[in-house]
Design a protein around this motif. Structure first.
Motif: not given
Lengths: 168, 168, 168, 168
Positions: A53-77
């Protein structure tokens, strides 16, 4: 109801080889400073299956304010890695060989879940699948999928790994 | 010298459709807070090719003290995205459709590079390849590869995207 | 000329561990009846790099009369397998762990080439990349890419494989 | 029973946009000569889900007498394509963007099944997953998985495709 889903993804009862699998999986997870920095925690742990589980953090967002795909990938991996690790023998290390991520929807939400399950455990290689979900205003959406290969490292390889030029 | 390398990866001269590609690519990159948090910066930018750079940070390590595979993937994905973006028309948004990462060696080093190049630009979909390198005590090692698909979003789709349930 | 290509894909001089690599690779290839049925042959063979060639056959087309993506993938996979195999020790078997294919253009042409090169050889796992080209009326077009992982099987595993429930 | 499987792969009721989806999907399948040559047929067809079947043929084997991984991939790819196609509007063409295959066990058996399901349908891109099974002496084994991306082509693009340099 789709009969395809049912037949494709039959339930499995995985038997852990290591009776201490839970403690060791949690210990390995906690040694990963990246997980702490990203705010990712273990929500559920079974033989062959893990929810993070992960809470939203603005520190890890891309240009639209969503979580960056690489961070999502880190969680999945990491979910795949821990899921595979629960089925490995004692004194085994683990490393990721490869993964593929398909991004299905923006990672928009207040909370994210990474759910992995072992598809095929093996002596050397284990194949896992994982899915990432975003919960936005109470609605959960599937946002990404992963299929990945994890590799078990026997104890002496694990010990020698720091000095080795390559893990495989 | 391997003749295979030479024939497989012929040099290309990509022509940007958008004369402001450089400013827009840099602007988009700088809007990604995840990049700042991870300490990733643009080291080089050409039409169809991008190098990113990242210093080691203990905050983003896995259990052996190496950089987490997900963080390496974030750098590779961003390099691919910016490389694809340099060849897209003005008023276009971009999103990642999918990528696969192969991890070849531990991400051990003081400094990391993510180098992406466009393999096939397209009106809707662009395919890129990228490689991650670690520099450890002055020696650079190839540590990971990525192949990925990026999608161009036309201006009105881009504008509507925040309200859309899914990007594709 | 793109400096990105040059730096990303440095030429390599791979040294085969098995002095008979050429004869053994050709022998393994010739044992694959699928290759004969598909009309695929070895056009070039070096340590760590292989070119395969295939003529167009209407028997293996999809609904538009182009070669089916699965057949293109069979050629790419085999090129990767043989390329990896050239660098493995004697008395080793080989199997494919995984591959990803990106399809870039229709497989239209009179003749097709599958060119693979080893990216990272390893004791257990080898990572390869390959590209498929179609030659149509004398013009060669890149139509697909592959990145894949191959696994070496030691002799006794190889011998026992027929009775084993799974190769990994 | 694994709770992970249940939550990750929720049943879905896909609604076809094209009331003639069945006839058109079967027609498209039958136009693929590669499917006939490989001996692959449709065993089941629902909105968003397809099963294909194939008998063993020595013509398509690798060096151990098992079915070649590329042939297994052709079946998986086609299952994904038809599954995605059932959910697309009328007058739409379809092509494969990319897929990844993980090979889990030798393709040994008398009969093979390729079962695909749509994970995320989209206006332009649809993501599917598929699994390949071998039936050997009455026992069915999971031998391979695929995750792939399919692309819808609008009617006029479809018409123009033969003259276009690239589909994407």
């Amino acid at each position: 109801m789709s009969r395809f889903e049912t037949r494709n993804f039959l339930p499995k009862n995985f038997q852990p080889k290591n009776p201490d699998y839970r403690a060791i999986a949690i210990h390995t997870f906690e040694q990963q400073r990246a997980m702490k920095t990203l705010g990712i925690s273990i929500a559920r742990l079974e033989p062959g299956g893990v929810d993070l589980a992960m809470d939203y953090s603005a520190e890890f967002t891309q240009q639209h304010g969503f979580i960056h795909a690489g961070i999502i990938t880190a969680g999945l991996d990491n979910a795949c890695g821990i899921a595979a690790f629960t089925l490995m023998p004692a004194l085994t290390g683990i490393l990721t060989v490869e993964f593929k991520t398909n991004l299905l929807a923006p990672a928009r939400g207040q909370r994210f879940a990474f759910r992995a399950t072992v598809v095929k455990p093996g002596r050397t290689l284990t194949v896992c699948e994982a899915r990432a979900y975003a919960t936005h205003d109470g609605v959960e959406t599937l946002i990404a999928t992963m299929s990945g290969t994890l590799m078990a490292l026997a104890a002496r390889e694990e010990a020698a790994k720091d000095g080795a030029p390559a893990p495989v």
